[in-house]
Design an enzyme around this catalytic site. Structure first.
Site, short mmCIF file in Angstrom:
data_model
loop_
_atom_site.label_atom_id
_atom_site.label_comp_id
_atom_site.label_asym_id
_atom_site.label_seq_id
_atom_site.Cartn_x
_atom_site.Cartn_y
_atom_site.Cartn_z
N ALA A 226 5.01 -1.45 14.21
CA ALA A 226 5.74 -2.69 13.95
C ALA A 226 7.00 -2.34 13.15
CB ALA A 226 4.88 -3.74 13.23
N LEU A 227 7.78 -1.46 13.73
CA LEU A 227 8.87 -0.81 13.00
C LEU A 227 10.05 -1.74 12.76
CD1 LEU A 227 8.79 2.64 14.84
CD2 LEU A 227 7.60 1.95 12.75
N HIS B 86 11.82 1.42 8.17
CA HIS B 86 11.27 2.63 8.78
C HIS B 86 12.41 3.50 9.34
CE1 HIS B 86 7.70 -0.17 9.47
NE2 HIS B 86 7.17 0.81 8.78
N GLN C 83 -7.86 2.32 5.69
CA GLN C 83 -7.11 1.91 4.49
C GLN C 83 -7.03 0.39 4.35
OE1 GLN C 83 -3.42 3.92 5.87
NE2 GLN C 83 -2.37 2.18 4.96
N GLY D 92 8.50 5.49 1.77
CA GLY D 92 9.37 4.44 1.23
C GLY D 92 8.99 4.06 -0.19
N MET E 8 11.88 -5.58 3.60
CA MET E 8 11.39 -5.51 4.98
C MET E 8 9.97 -5.00 4.98
SD MET E 8 14.50 -4.28 7.32
CE MET E 8 16.02 -5.22 7.34
N SER E 9 9.13 -5.64 5.81
CA SER E 9 7.74 -5.25 5.92
C SER E 9 7.23 -5.68 7.29
CB SER E 9 6.92 -5.97 4.84
OG SER E 9 5.55 -5.93 5.15
N ARG F 244 4.48 -6.83 7.90
CA ARG F 244 3.70 -8.07 7.72
C ARG F 244 4.59 -9.32 7.70
NH1 ARG F 244 0.75 -4.28 4.74
NH2 ARG F 244 -1.47 -4.16 5.28
P1 AMP Z 1 4.02 1.32 7.00
O1 AMP Z 1 4.26 1.35 8.49
O2 AMP Z 1 4.12 -0.03 6.40
O3 AMP Z 1 2.79 2.09 6.59
O4 AMP Z 1 5.24 2.11 6.37
C1 AMP Z 1 5.58 3.42 6.77
C2 AMP Z 1 6.55 3.99 5.77
O5 AMP Z 1 7.73 3.18 5.74
C3 AMP Z 1 5.98 4.00 4.34
O6 AMP Z 1 6.36 5.20 3.70
C4 AMP Z 1 6.63 2.80 3.72
O7 AMP Z 1 6.76 2.89 2.32
C5 AMP Z 1 8.00 2.80 4.40
N1 AMP Z 1 8.58 1.47 4.34
C6 AMP Z 1 7.98 0.28 4.63
N2 AMP Z 1 8.83 -0.74 4.40
C7 AMP Z 1 9.98 -0.20 3.95
C8 AMP Z 1 11.25 -0.74 3.55
N3 AMP Z 1 11.48 -2.06 3.54
N4 AMP Z 1 12.23 0.11 3.16
C9 AMP Z 1 12.00 1.45 3.17
N5 AMP Z 1 10.83 2.03 3.53
C10 AMP Z 1 9.84 1.21 3.92
#
Ligand code: AMP
Length: 282
Positions: free
Chosen positions: A32-33, A37, A61, A147, A184-185, A187
């Protein structure tokens, strides 16, 4: 861009890159990039010869089954974005590839995992420790990118790398935000339009608290004020709003301008749990 599903497929490619003296960058993700990311991807592309992004929604997790079930999945779009971004490899392992047998090993990260995310998501950092260790062993990168958005995860992974002598470098990338400040997330995709507006409360609270702290207001008063701000929002439920040391995650009751500090927040917006943080003294 080449898709790889197993460690066995990666091994000869890895060997080839090693023989060519090429530096391999790994970016672990759950898909869900978004542009956050892609900032990690860009950093890897500018500093490493080969960039590999893993996409794996790691079941171990998730302490909340509904969060796991509803975790957004946008694989086709993700692959398009990664192709555009110039990624060399995408690692898409199955659950069986990552967990041929259920993991018995348990990580104990000590004090780091008993506060904030560790306290509110029991077992979460054990799952992170296991999956990230597996990815490091399977991919054997020279550099791995994470991140700052997941600040406590960064502290956990630094511990993991130090304690298990992983021979790699960690790079931490600043949080990418929407125009209005919302971090950004993946979720965020689950927020309704109304919840999306309410979600801004995380960022606005961090900003307000930072300004007030630096203007001399007491941390105690600020916490009270922020909590009441969340209580007044029908869609929001605050889990924590804490001032911490960004490496040890020791929580402070009093602000001290000569110690490193960050504020971390976690809140439910409707059914979606969001986290964010802001450095105060770096
Ligand atoms: P995730 O897919 O949420 O597990 O995130 C994968 C990587 O992307 C992790 O190292 C997160 O910390 C990083 N990440 C998620 N959201 C952001 C953001 N808004 N800005 C920078 N890095 C992010």
């Amino acid at each position: 861009m080449k898709l790889i599903r197993t460690g066995a497929e990666w091994n000869p490619l890895w060997l080839n890159h090693l023989r060519n003296n090429q530096q391999i960058g790994l970016i672990p993700t759950m898909g869900a990039l978004h542009d956050g990311h892609l900032d990690l991807v860009a950093k890897s592309r500018s500093t490493c010869d080969v960039t590999l992004v893993s996409i794996f929604v790691n079941p171990t997790q998730f302490n909340n089954p509904e969060d796991f079930q509803k975790y957004p999945k946008t694989l086709d779009l993700d692959l398009e974005k990664l192709t555009q971004a110039g990624v060399d490899y995408v690692f898409l392992p199955s659950v069986e590839e990552m967990y041929p047998t259920p993991t018995q090993l348990k990580f104990d990260f000590g004090d780091l995992e008993h506060v904030l995310e560790g306290k509110f998501r029991p077992g979460h950092f054990n799952g992170v420790g296991v999956v990230v260790s597996k990815l490091f062993h399977l991919i054997r990168p020279h550099v791995s990118f994470f991140g700052q958005k997941d600040l406590q995860q960064v502290a956990i992974i630094k511990r993991l790398v130090a304690d298990l002598s992983f021979d790699l470098k960690l790079e931490v990338i600043p949080t990418r935000r929407e125009v209005d400040g919302l971090a950004m997330s993946s979720r965020n995709l689950r927020l309704s339009p109304q919840e999306r507006l309410t979600a801004l409360l995380l960022f606005s609270s961090l900003e307000k608290a930072k300004t007030e702290l630096l203007n001399g207001k007491s941390w105690f008063e600020i916490q009270v004020e922020i909590r009441s701000g969340f209580e007044n929002e029908p869609f929001a439920e605050l889990e924590y709003f804490e001032l911490i040391h960004p490496d040890s995650f020791e929580t402070y009751t009093v602000f001290n301008s000569i110690q490193k500090s960050s504020i971390c927040v976690a809140a439910f917006i409707g059914a979606v749990r969001l986290i964010d943080n802001m450095p105060i003294i770096s």
